[in-house]
Design an enzyme around this catalytic site. Structure first.
Site, short mmCIF file in Angstrom:
data_model
loop_
_atom_site.label_atom_id
_atom_site.label_comp_id
_atom_site.label_asym_id
_atom_site.label_seq_id
_atom_site.Cartn_x
_atom_site.Cartn_y
_atom_site.Cartn_z
N HIS A 44 5.00 -4.26 -7.42
CA HIS A 44 4.99 -4.21 -5.94
C HIS A 44 6.40 -4.43 -5.39
CE1 HIS A 44 0.74 -3.73 -5.89
NE2 HIS A 44 0.50 -4.91 -6.45
N LEU B 286 13.36 5.83 14.63
CA LEU B 286 12.19 6.06 13.77
C LEU B 286 11.07 5.10 14.19
CD1 LEU B 286 10.94 7.32 11.11
CD2 LEU B 286 11.80 5.25 9.97
N ASP C 110 1.15 4.76 -3.95
CA ASP C 110 0.31 4.29 -5.05
C ASP C 110 1.07 4.34 -6.37
OD1 ASP C 110 -2.05 3.28 -6.10
OD2 ASP C 110 -2.93 5.26 -6.43
C1 IPE Z 1 -4.49 3.00 -1.73
O1 IPE Z 1 -4.30 2.75 -3.07
C2 IPE Z 1 -4.04 1.81 -0.93
C3 IPE Z 1 -2.59 1.60 -0.86
C4 IPE Z 1 -1.68 2.36 -1.39
C5 IPE Z 1 -2.18 0.44 -0.11
P1 IPE Z 1 -5.43 2.10 -3.97
O2 IPE Z 1 -4.83 1.89 -5.31
O3 IPE Z 1 -6.01 0.89 -3.32
O4 IPE Z 1 -6.55 3.24 -4.01
P2 IPE Z 1 -7.72 3.51 -5.04
O5 IPE Z 1 -8.45 2.22 -5.22
O6 IPE Z 1 -7.09 3.97 -6.31
O7 IPE Z 1 -8.54 4.58 -4.40
C1 IPE Z 2 -0.26 0.63 -4.64
O1 IPE Z 2 -0.09 0.40 -5.99
C2 IPE Z 2 0.02 -0.60 -3.83
C3 IPE Z 2 -1.19 -1.26 -3.29
C4 IPE Z 2 -2.41 -0.80 -3.37
C5 IPE Z 2 -0.98 -2.52 -2.61
P1 IPE Z 2 -1.28 -0.07 -6.92
O2 IPE Z 2 -1.19 -1.55 -7.09
O3 IPE Z 2 -2.59 0.42 -6.42
O4 IPE Z 2 -0.91 0.65 -8.28
P2 IPE Z 2 -1.91 1.22 -9.37
O5 IPE Z 2 -2.79 2.21 -8.68
O6 IPE Z 2 -2.70 0.05 -9.90
O7 IPE Z 2 -1.01 1.84 -10.37
MG MG Z 3 -3.63 2.12 -6.82
#
Ligand code: IPE
Ligand code: IPE
Ligand code: MG
Length: 244
Positions: free
Chosen positions: A32, A126, A15
C-alpha cells in the site's frame, strides 16, 4: 494534426498492492505504501496531461472485511500522505474532495484529512477526489435518502425527481465543484470488474484495463491509456454519422 480529446474526468481503481507486496516478499502494508508513491506521480501527471478531474479508489465500503492490521495500515498512510504532500499539492493548486463518509476512520486520519481539505479548499486546478470508505451503491442510497427527506418535508413531489436530482445528491454532485460523470475508468492489476466504483457516474464511461500492478503503474502507461482514449468513438446511444 487533429488534437485528440483528453478525458475530463478520469477514475482509477488502484488495484494490485497486495499482489505487488507478495511478489516482493514484503508485508501487504508495504504494498500500500508503494501504491501511495504511484498515486503521487499520477496526481502530478494528471495536471500535466490536462485532466481536470481525477477520482481514485482508495478504500471501499467492502474493504473493512480485511484484517485490522491491513485496514489500520492503510489509514496510517493517509496521515503520512498529508504530511509529505500537502505543501506541494497547495503549490500545484490542487483541490481535494473526499467521496465517502470518513468520520469512522481513526481520529488522526480524520484530522489529517480535515486539515488537507480545508487548506486546499480555495484551489481550482486539478480536482482530486479520493474515494475513501466509498461504495457506489452506498452513494446512491444516500442520495435517495436525502431526496426522500425533502419529499417527507413537503419540499418537493416524488413525481418530479430527475436523473439530475439523483446526481446532485451523490458525493460528486454535492462537492464544492460539481464533478461530471467519468469519461474514462482505469483498473490496474488484471481483474475485469468495477467493484462498486462510480456506479452511477460510469453509465457511459470508457473502460481501460491493464495487468500492471498499481505500484508499478507509470506516467508513461497513463499517457498511453489517455492517448488510446482519444482515439475511441463515443456514441452515447446515438449514431455519430447522423449528428456530424
Ligand atoms: C477495489 O479493489 C477497491 C480499491 C481499489 C480501493 P478490491 O481489491 O477491493 O476489489 P475486489 O475485491 O478484487 O473486487
Ligand atoms: C488495492 O490493492 C488497494 C486497496 C484495495 C486498498 P489490493 O490490496 O486490493 O491488492 P490485491 O488485489 O490484493 O493485489
Ligand atoms: Mg484488490
Amino acid at each position: 494534426m487533429e488534437n485528440k480529446p483528453i478525458p475530463t474526468h478520469v477514475g482509477i481503481i488502484m488495484d494490485g498492492n497486495g499482489r505487488w507486496a507478495k511478489a516482493h516478499g514484503v508485508p501487504r502494508v508495504m504494498g500500500h505504501n508503494a501504491g501511495m508513491q504511484a498515486m503521487k506521480k499520477i496526481v502530478k501527471a494528471s495536471s500535466k496531461l490536462g485532466v481536470k478531474y481525477l477520482t481514485v479508489y482508495a478504500f471501499s465500503t467492502e474493504n473493512w472485511k480485511r484484517s485490522v492490521e491491513e485496514v489500520s495500515g492503510i489509514f496510517n498512510l493517509i496521515v503520512k500522505y498529508v504530511n509529505s504532500e500537502l505543501e506541494e499539492l497547495d503549490e500545484n493548486n490542487v483541490h481535494i474532495n473526499i467521496f465517502g463518509d470518513y468520520s469512522m476512520l481513526p481520529d488522526a486520519s480524520v484530522k489529517a484529512i480535515d486539515k488537507m481539505v480545508g487548506r486546499l479548499a480555495d484551489n481550482n486546478g486539478l480536482i482530486f477526489n479520493i474515494a475513501l470508505n466509498y461504495g457506489g451503491r452506498d452513494e446512491v442510497v444516500r442520495s435517495v435518502k436525502e431526496i426522500a427527506a425533502e419529499i417527507a418535508a413537503g419540499k418537493r413531489a416524488a413525481d418530479d425527481i430527475t436523473e439530475d436530482d439523483i446526481s446532485a445528491h451523490l458525493w460528486s454532485g454535492s462537492a464544492h465543484f460539481d464533478v461530471p460523470d467519468a469519461d474514462l475508468i482505469i483498473r490496474t492489476a488484471g481483474d475485469l470488474r468495477i467493484s462498486n466504483f462510480l456506479l452511477w457516474q460510469s453509465a457511459y464511461s470508457e473502460l481501460a484495463f491493464t495487468d500492471t500492478l498499481w505500484p508499478d503503474f507509470t506516467e508513461e502507461e497513463y499517457a498511453s491509456i489517455l492517448e488510446n482514449f482519444g482515439g475511441r468513438e463515443r456514441r452515447f446511444g446515438g449514431r455519430n454519422e447522423e449528428t456530424k
